[in-house]
Scaffold this motif. Sequence first.
Motif, PDB file in Angstrom:
ATOM      1  N   PRO A  73       0.794  -1.230   0.000  1.00 21.06           N
ATOM      2  CA  PRO A  73       0.000   0.000   0.000  1.00 21.06           C
ATOM      3  C   PRO A  73       0.829   1.285   0.000  1.00 21.06           C
ATOM      4  CG  PRO A  73      -0.139  -1.108   2.121  1.00 21.06           C
ATOM      5  CD  PRO A  73       0.587  -2.034   1.192  1.00 21.06           C
ATOM      6  N   ASP A  74       2.103   1.201   0.363  1.00 20.80           N
ATOM      7  CA  ASP A  74       2.959   2.385   0.316  1.00 20.80           C
ATOM      8  C   ASP A  74       3.428   2.673  -1.113  1.00 20.80           C
ATOM      9  OD1 ASP A  74       4.398  -0.085   0.673  1.00 20.80           O
ATOM     10  OD2 ASP A  74       6.234   1.096   0.883  1.00 20.80           O
ATOM     11  N   LYS A  75       3.216   1.712  -2.051  1.00 19.37           N
ATOM     12  CA  LYS A  75       3.625   1.880  -3.438  1.00 19.37           C
ATOM     13  C   LYS A  75       2.460   1.880  -4.417  1.00 19.37           C
ATOM     14  CE  LYS A  75       8.079  -0.361  -2.737  1.00 19.37           C
ATOM     15  NZ  LYS A  75       8.947  -1.448  -3.180  1.00 19.37           N
ATOM     16  N   CYS A  76       1.318   1.365  -4.006  1.00 21.19           N
ATOM     17  CA  CYS A  76       0.198   1.176  -4.933  1.00 21.19           C
ATOM     18  C   CYS A  76      -1.108   1.468  -4.212  1.00 21.19           C
ATOM     19  CB  CYS A  76       0.226  -0.263  -5.452  1.00 21.19           C
ATOM     20  SG  CYS A  76      -1.107  -0.684  -6.571  1.00 21.19           S
ATOM     21  N   LEU A  77      -1.957   2.280  -4.824  1.00 25.28           N
ATOM     22  CA  LEU A  77      -3.236   2.627  -4.207  1.00 25.28           C
ATOM     23  C   LEU A  77      -4.328   1.595  -4.463  1.00 25.28           C
ATOM     24  CD1 LEU A  77      -3.357   6.434  -5.044  1.00 25.28           C
ATOM     25  CD2 LEU A  77      -2.699   5.350  -2.888  1.00 25.28           C
ATOM     26  N   GLU A  78      -4.362   1.075  -5.693  1.00 28.94           N
ATOM     27  CA  GLU A  78      -5.411   0.116  -6.029  1.00 28.94           C
ATOM     28  C   GLU A  78      -5.052  -0.649  -7.298  1.00 28.94           C
ATOM     29  OE1 GLU A  78      -9.145   1.745  -7.435  1.00 28.94           O
ATOM     30  OE2 GLU A  78      -8.121   3.452  -8.299  1.00 28.94           O
ATOM     31  N   TRP A  79      -5.743  -1.751  -7.516  1.00 32.97           N
ATOM     32  CA  TRP A  79      -5.683  -2.497  -8.769  1.00 32.97           C
ATOM     33  C   TRP A  79      -6.967  -2.206  -9.515  1.00 32.97           C
ATOM     34  CZ3 TRP A  79      -1.619  -4.841 -10.784  1.00 32.97           C
ATOM     35  CH2 TRP A  79      -0.604  -5.268  -9.940  1.00 32.97           C
ATOM     36  N   ALA A  80      -6.856  -1.912 -10.792  1.00 30.62           N
ATOM     37  CA  ALA A  80      -8.046  -1.648 -11.607  1.00 30.62           C
ATOM     38  C   ALA A  80      -7.715  -1.953 -13.062  1.00 30.62           C
ATOM     39  CB  ALA A  80      -8.498  -0.196 -11.460  1.00 30.62           C
ATOM     40  N   TRP A  81      -8.741  -2.255 -13.856  1.00 34.73           N
ATOM     41  CA  TRP A  81      -8.577  -2.520 -15.283  1.00 34.73           C
ATOM     42  C   TRP A  81      -8.902  -1.256 -16.058  1.00 34.73           C
ATOM     43  CZ3 TRP A  81      -6.067  -6.811 -15.803  1.00 34.73           C
ATOM     44  CH2 TRP A  81      -6.281  -7.866 -14.932  1.00 34.73           C
ATOM     45  N   PHE A  82      -8.068  -0.927 -17.057  1.00 34.08           N
ATOM     46  CA  PHE A  82      -8.270   0.268 -17.876  1.00 34.08           C
ATOM     47  C   PHE A  82      -8.092  -0.073 -19.347  1.00 34.08           C
ATOM     48  CE2 PHE A  82      -6.736   1.820 -13.805  1.00 34.08           C
ATOM     49  CZ  PHE A  82      -7.646   2.827 -13.515  1.00 34.08           C
ATOM     50  N   ASP A  83      -8.808   0.632 -20.173  1.00 35.82           N
ATOM     51  CA  ASP A  83      -8.583   0.563 -21.613  1.00 35.82           C
ATOM     52  C   ASP A  83      -7.214   1.196 -21.869  1.00 35.82           C
ATOM     53  OD1 ASP A  83      -8.457   1.568 -24.352  1.00 35.82           O
ATOM     54  OD2 ASP A  83     -10.582   1.079 -24.478  1.00 35.82           O
ATOM     55  N   PRO A  84      -6.326   0.540 -22.630  1.00 37.46           N
ATOM     56  CA  PRO A  84      -4.983   1.095 -22.855  1.00 37.46           C
ATOM     57  C   PRO A  84      -4.982   2.492 -23.482  1.00 37.46           C
ATOM     58  CG  PRO A  84      -5.087  -1.166 -23.632  1.00 37.46           C
ATOM     59  CD  PRO A  84      -6.488  -0.764 -23.258  1.00 37.46           C
ATOM     60  N   SER A  85      -6.039   2.847 -24.187  1.00 35.31           N
ATOM     61  CA  SER A  85      -6.092   4.185 -24.789  1.00 35.31           C
ATOM     62  C   SER A  85      -6.608   5.239 -23.817  1.00 35.31           C
ATOM     63  CB  SER A  85      -6.972   4.156 -26.048  1.00 35.31           C
ATOM     64  OG  SER A  85      -8.310   3.873 -25.693  1.00 35.31           O
ATOM     65  N   ARG A  86      -7.047   4.806 -22.620  1.00 36.68           N
ATOM     66  CA  ARG A  86      -7.575   5.750 -21.625  1.00 36.68           C
ATOM     67  C   ARG A  86      -7.004   5.455 -20.239  1.00 36.68           C
ATOM     68  NH1 ARG A  86     -12.981   4.229 -23.455  1.00 36.68           N
ATOM     69  NH2 ARG A  86     -13.325   3.746 -21.281  1.00 36.68           N
ATOM     70  N   LEU A  87      -5.682   5.418 -20.168  1.00 33.73           N
ATOM     71  CA  LEU A  87      -5.028   5.142 -18.893  1.00 33.73           C
ATOM     72  C   LEU A  87      -5.083   6.376 -17.993  1.00 33.73           C
ATOM     73  CD1 LEU A  87      -1.918   3.217 -20.215  1.00 33.73           C
ATOM     74  CD2 LEU A  87      -3.924   2.262 -19.094  1.00 33.73           C
ATOM     75  N   PRO A  88      -5.155   6.178 -16.689  1.00 36.33           N
ATOM     76  CA  PRO A  88      -5.193   7.323 -15.768  1.00 36.33           C
ATOM     77  C   PRO A  88      -3.839   8.014 -15.710  1.00 36.33           C
ATOM     78  CG  PRO A  88      -4.992   5.284 -14.543  1.00 36.33           C
ATOM     79  CD  PRO A  88      -5.167   4.894 -15.989  1.00 36.33           C
ATOM     80  N   GLU A  89      -3.848   9.251 -15.300  1.00 36.13           N
ATOM     81  CA  GLU A  89      -2.621  10.020 -15.085  1.00 36.13           C
ATOM     82  C   GLU A  89      -2.533  10.360 -13.603  1.00 36.13           C
ATOM     83  OE1 GLU A  89      -0.226  10.675 -17.141  1.00 36.13           O
ATOM     84  OE2 GLU A  89      -1.196   9.930 -18.956  1.00 36.13           O
ATOM     85  N   PRO A  90      -1.353  10.461 -13.048  1.00 31.49           N
ATOM     86  CA  PRO A  90      -0.079  10.241 -13.724  1.00 31.49           C
ATOM     87  C   PRO A  90       0.183   8.745 -13.870  1.00 31.49           C
ATOM     88  CG  PRO A  90       0.332  10.733 -11.426  1.00 31.49           C
ATOM     89  CD  PRO A  90      -1.170  10.856 -11.635  1.00 31.49           C
ATOM     90  N   ILE A  91       1.029   8.394 -14.825  1.00 27.73           N
ATOM     91  CA  ILE A  91       1.441   7.008 -15.025  1.00 27.73           C
ATOM     92  C   ILE A  91       2.972   6.965 -15.026  1.00 27.73           C
ATOM     93  CG2 ILE A  91       1.358   7.154 -17.543  1.00 27.73           C
ATOM     94  CD1 ILE A  91       0.301   4.227 -17.498  1.00 27.73           C
ATOM     95  N   VAL A  92       3.520   5.932 -14.438  1.00 31.06           N
ATOM     96  CA  VAL A  92       4.977   5.794 -14.349  1.00 31.06           C
ATOM     97  C   VAL A  92       5.545   5.740 -15.773  1.00 31.06           C
ATOM     98  CG1 VAL A  92       6.832   4.335 -13.455  1.00 31.06           C
ATOM     99  CG2 VAL A  92       4.690   4.534 -12.192  1.00 31.06           C
ATOM    100  N   PRO A  93       6.602   6.517 -16.074  1.00 31.46           N
ATOM    101  CA  PRO A  93       7.131   6.574 -17.443  1.00 31.46           C
ATOM    102  C   PRO A  93       7.493   5.220 -18.051  1.00 31.46           C
ATOM    103  CG  PRO A  93       8.067   8.360 -16.170  1.00 31.46           C
ATOM    104  CD  PRO A  93       7.297   7.486 -15.205  1.00 31.46           C
ATOM    105  N   TYR A  94       8.110   4.315 -17.274  1.00 30.99           N
ATOM    106  CA  TYR A  94       8.473   3.027 -17.861  1.00 30.99           C
ATOM    107  C   TYR A  94       7.237   2.176 -18.143  1.00 30.99           C
ATOM    108  CZ  TYR A  94       8.167   0.905 -13.169  1.00 30.99           C
ATOM    109  OH  TYR A  94       7.744   0.474 -11.941  1.00 30.99           O
ATOM    110  N   THR A  95       6.182   2.364 -17.370  1.00 31.44           N
ATOM    111  CA  THR A  95       4.929   1.653 -17.638  1.00 31.44           C
ATOM    112  C   THR A  95       4.319   2.146 -18.938  1.00 31.44           C
ATOM    113  OG1 THR A  95       4.544   1.337 -15.274  1.00 31.44           O
ATOM    114  CG2 THR A  95       2.638   1.142 -16.735  1.00 31.44           C
ATOM    115  N   ARG A  96       4.314   3.470 -19.129  1.00 30.06           N
ATOM    116  CA  ARG A  96       3.794   4.054 -20.375  1.00 30.06           C
ATOM    117  C   ARG A  96       4.579   3.539 -21.581  1.00 30.06           C
ATOM    118  NH1 ARG A  96      -0.403   5.600 -22.590  1.00 30.06           N
ATOM    119  NH2 ARG A  96      -0.918   7.033 -20.928  1.00 30.06           N
TER     120      ARG A  96
END
Length: 83
Positions: free
Chosen positions: A43-66
């Motif tokens: 929990p100190d590194k991640c708030l939640e697990w969720a599924w997203f459409d790759p074209s509508r990812l939430p921001e901010p997103i970690v650069p290496y993940t993007r």
Amino acid sequence: MHTVHMLDENENENENENGDGLPRLGLVFRARTWSGTPEVREPDKCLEWAWFDPSRLPEPIVPYTRLAIDGILGGRLYSEMGW
């Protein structure tokens, strides 16, 4: 499960999220089937697990993940960052 992308990351000049500035090799896997419910184990590194459409990812997103997601969507098996 199988490997879909490899990310070679060298962020020596700007420390990475681990604070050590060492190079990293990231492997991204695709699972076609699974069981159970994902749960946050750091929990100190991640708030939640969720599924997203790759074209509508939430921001901010970690650069290496993007970069890895863009590589997968572009049909590339390998990406470099910071070299």
